[in-house]
Write a protein that holds these residues in place. Structure first.
Motif, mmCIF file in Angstrom:
data_model
loop_
_atom_site.group_PDB
_atom_site.id
_atom_site.type_symbol
_atom_site.label_atom_id
_atom_site.label_comp_id
_atom_site.label_asym_id
_atom_site.label_seq_id
_atom_site.Cartn_x
_atom_site.Cartn_y
_atom_site.Cartn_z
ATOM 1 N N GLY A 273 24.897 -27.995 -30.611
ATOM 2 C CA GLY A 273 24.591 -27.617 -31.972
ATOM 3 C C GLY A 273 24.270 -26.145 -32.098
ATOM 4 O O GLY A 273 25.107 -25.289 -31.827
ATOM 5 N N HIS A 274 23.014 -25.849 -32.487
ATOM 6 C CA HIS A 274 22.619 -24.468 -32.788
ATOM 7 C C HIS A 274 22.040 -23.743 -31.577
ATOM 8 O O HIS A 274 21.591 -22.607 -31.699
ATOM 9 C CB HIS A 274 21.586 -24.484 -33.924
ATOM 10 N N LEU A 275 22.061 -24.398 -30.414
ATOM 11 C CA LEU A 275 21.459 -23.802 -29.213
ATOM 12 C C LEU A 275 22.506 -23.586 -28.122
ATOM 13 O O LEU A 275 22.287 -23.907 -26.954
ATOM 14 C CB LEU A 275 20.326 -24.690 -28.692
ATOM 15 N N ILE A 276 23.633 -23.027 -28.489
ATOM 16 C CA ILE A 276 24.705 -22.768 -27.521
ATOM 17 C C ILE A 276 24.197 -21.950 -26.343
ATOM 18 O O ILE A 276 24.530 -22.210 -25.187
ATOM 19 C CB ILE A 276 25.878 -22.046 -28.211
ATOM 20 N N HIS A 277 23.375 -20.946 -26.628
ATOM 21 C CA HIS A 277 22.893 -20.050 -25.579
ATOM 22 C C HIS A 277 22.030 -20.767 -24.555
ATOM 23 O O HIS A 277 21.915 -20.311 -23.413
ATOM 24 C CB HIS A 277 22.123 -18.873 -26.191
ATOM 25 N N TYR A 278 21.407 -21.875 -24.934
ATOM 26 C CA TYR A 278 20.605 -22.666 -24.007
ATOM 27 C C TYR A 278 21.401 -23.794 -23.369
ATOM 28 O O TYR A 278 21.249 -24.091 -22.181
ATOM 29 C CB TYR A 278 19.408 -23.294 -24.736
ATOM 30 N N GLU A 279 22.231 -24.458 -24.155
ATOM 31 C CA GLU A 279 22.878 -25.676 -23.691
ATOM 32 C C GLU A 279 24.239 -25.449 -23.041
ATOM 33 O O GLU A 279 24.626 -26.204 -22.147
ATOM 34 C CB GLU A 279 23.019 -26.663 -24.850
ATOM 35 N N GLN A 280 24.971 -24.443 -23.477
ATOM 36 C CA GLN A 280 26.288 -24.165 -22.893
ATOM 37 C C GLN A 280 26.470 -22.664 -22.647
ATOM 38 O O GLN A 280 27.430 -22.058 -23.125
ATOM 39 C CB GLN A 280 27.400 -24.711 -23.783
ATOM 40 N N PRO A 281 25.546 -22.042 -21.895
ATOM 41 C CA PRO A 281 25.654 -20.590 -21.672
ATOM 42 C C PRO A 281 26.913 -20.193 -20.910
ATOM 43 O O PRO A 281 27.449 -19.105 -21.148
ATOM 44 C CB PRO A 281 24.383 -20.256 -20.883
ATOM 45 N N GLN A 282 27.389 -21.044 -20.004
ATOM 46 C CA GLN A 282 28.586 -20.691 -19.245
ATOM 47 C C GLN A 282 29.802 -20.607 -20.163
ATOM 48 O O GLN A 282 30.614 -19.682 -20.058
ATOM 49 C CB GLN A 282 28.849 -21.709 -18.134
ATOM 50 N N ALA A 283 29.934 -21.556 -21.070
ATOM 51 C CA ALA A 283 31.053 -21.523 -22.009
ATOM 52 C C ALA A 283 30.970 -20.283 -22.896
ATOM 53 O O ALA A 283 31.995 -19.637 -23.176
ATOM 54 C CB ALA A 283 31.057 -22.784 -22.865
ATOM 55 N N ALA A 284 29.765 -19.943 -23.338
ATOM 56 C CA ALA A 284 29.595 -18.742 -24.158
ATOM 57 C C ALA A 284 29.933 -17.493 -23.357
ATOM 58 O O ALA A 284 30.622 -16.580 -23.847
ATOM 59 C CB ALA A 284 28.168 -18.666 -24.690
ATOM 60 N N ALA A 285 29.463 -17.426 -22.114
ATOM 61 C CA ALA A 285 29.737 -16.254 -21.264
ATOM 62 C C ALA A 285 31.225 -16.123 -20.982
ATOM 63 O O ALA A 285 31.772 -15.009 -21.002
ATOM 64 C CB ALA A 285 28.959 -16.367 -19.960
ATOM 65 N N ASP A 286 31.895 -17.229 -20.736
ATOM 66 C CA ASP A 286 33.342 -17.184 -20.490
ATOM 67 C C ASP A 286 34.079 -16.640 -21.713
ATOM 68 O O ASP A 286 35.005 -15.830 -21.588
ATOM 69 C CB ASP A 286 33.870 -18.576 -20.149
ATOM 70 N N ALA A 287 33.669 -17.084 -22.901
ATOM 71 C CA ALA A 287 34.306 -16.611 -24.128
ATOM 72 C C ALA A 287 34.053 -15.119 -24.330
ATOM 73 O O ALA A 287 34.955 -14.365 -24.712
ATOM 74 C CB ALA A 287 33.788 -17.411 -25.328
#
Length: 296
Positions: A273-287
């Motif tokens: 949801g609204h906590l991408i940086h906590y819950e899916q940081p690897q996906a965010a970093a890859d993007a």
């Protein structure tokens, strides 16, 4: 028992420098991660009632990037502005002054949630960054995101905190149960240990603010606009990272927002949801890595 910070080891390998600068009467504390000679510099505007710690799980996975992450005025350890209101326009003025003070006008901007409003407003007002990254941007009328009842209760909560004597207002804003309910509502991960850590993070940092009045002013600001109003000014490359289950900034609004932009990429992540940086940081970093690598 405190849950170990998942990204602690990776973050410890990155050089970090802490400093402060005066902007619009705010003694703004900021943290610089990575090497000064990195190919890309990214300046972060964090979310409402957050501070520079929020994006650290993503920063830790991108050691090749230089990040400059200030605590917004009135939050974390930065003092409030005395020469501008704590409105989106005021924070946008502050952001321009911060970039000027550190000679960062050519840095890529990154806005998370509340920070997405600040960065897009600032661009509409004249900032010309080479690229823009938005994580969980507020792309729907903020009065609608989160549900009508919850929005009404939240408005009463902040209105009451503003009117109470400061000590009582601070106590209301920092109430453990209120913070816990907010954290439980936002967290989507089924991982029990990660959920516990997220709750601990919110209890550690959600109450890092200067005073109830500034928090209430910023809350009013958070309801005042959304990023779609500035879409016409977002002509630079834009990366939007959003969560399919985000109740604060629902997915349909993200698709509609990106469709308005001439040069934009949407990375929509499932089961978050609204906590991408906590819950899916690897996906965010890859993007982020792919996006920054595509910039000329």
């Amino acid at each position: 028992m405190t849950v170990p910070t998942p990204h602690a080891a990776a973050l410890a390998r990155i050089p970090v420098r802490e400093a402060e600068v005066e902007v619009l009467g705010s003694t703004t504390r900021y943290w610089e991660y990575g090497n000064a000679d990195a190919e890309h510099t990214v300046v972060i505007a964090h979310g409402y009632r957050g501070d520079h710690h929020g994006l650290e799980p993503v920063i830790a996975l991108l050691p090749e990037v230089r990040f400059v992450s200030p605590d917004l005025p009135g939050f974390g350890v930065s003092t409030p502005m005395t020469q501008a209101p704590h409105s989106i326009a005021g924070y946008a003025r502050w952001l321009g002054g911060f970039l000027d003070a550190l000679d960062l006008r050519q840095a890529v901007l990154l806005g998370h949630s509340f920070g997405s409003m600040i960065t897009t407003y600032a661009i509409d007002a004249g900032l010309t960054p080479p690229a823009l990254i938005l994580i969980n941007p507020i792309s729907t009328d903020p009065h609608r995101g989160g549900g009508r009842l919850m929005n009404a209760l939240t408005r009463v909560y902040y209105k009451t905190a503003r009117r109470l004597p400061e000590r009582m207002g601070r106590g209301l804003l920092g109430n453990w149960a209120v913070v816990q309910v907010m954290s439980v509502m936002l967290a989507k991960t089924p991982d029990p240990e990660l959920r516990r850590w997220i709750h601990e993070e919110h209890h550690r940092y959600f109450n890092g603010f200067s005073d109830p009045r500034t928090v209430a002013e910023a809350f009013d600001a958070s309801l005042s606009t959304d990023v779609t109003r500035y879409a016409g000014s977002l002509t630079m490359p834009v990366l939007v990272i959003a969560g399919q289950d985000d109740e604060i900034a629902p997915a349909p609004g993200q698709y509609a927002f990106v469709a308005q932009l001439p040069d934009a990429e949407l990375v929509m992540l499932d089961h978050v949801g609204h906590l991408i940086h906590y819950e899916q940081p690897q996906a965010a970093a890859d993007a982020l890595r792919r996006f920054l690598g595509s910039l000329a």
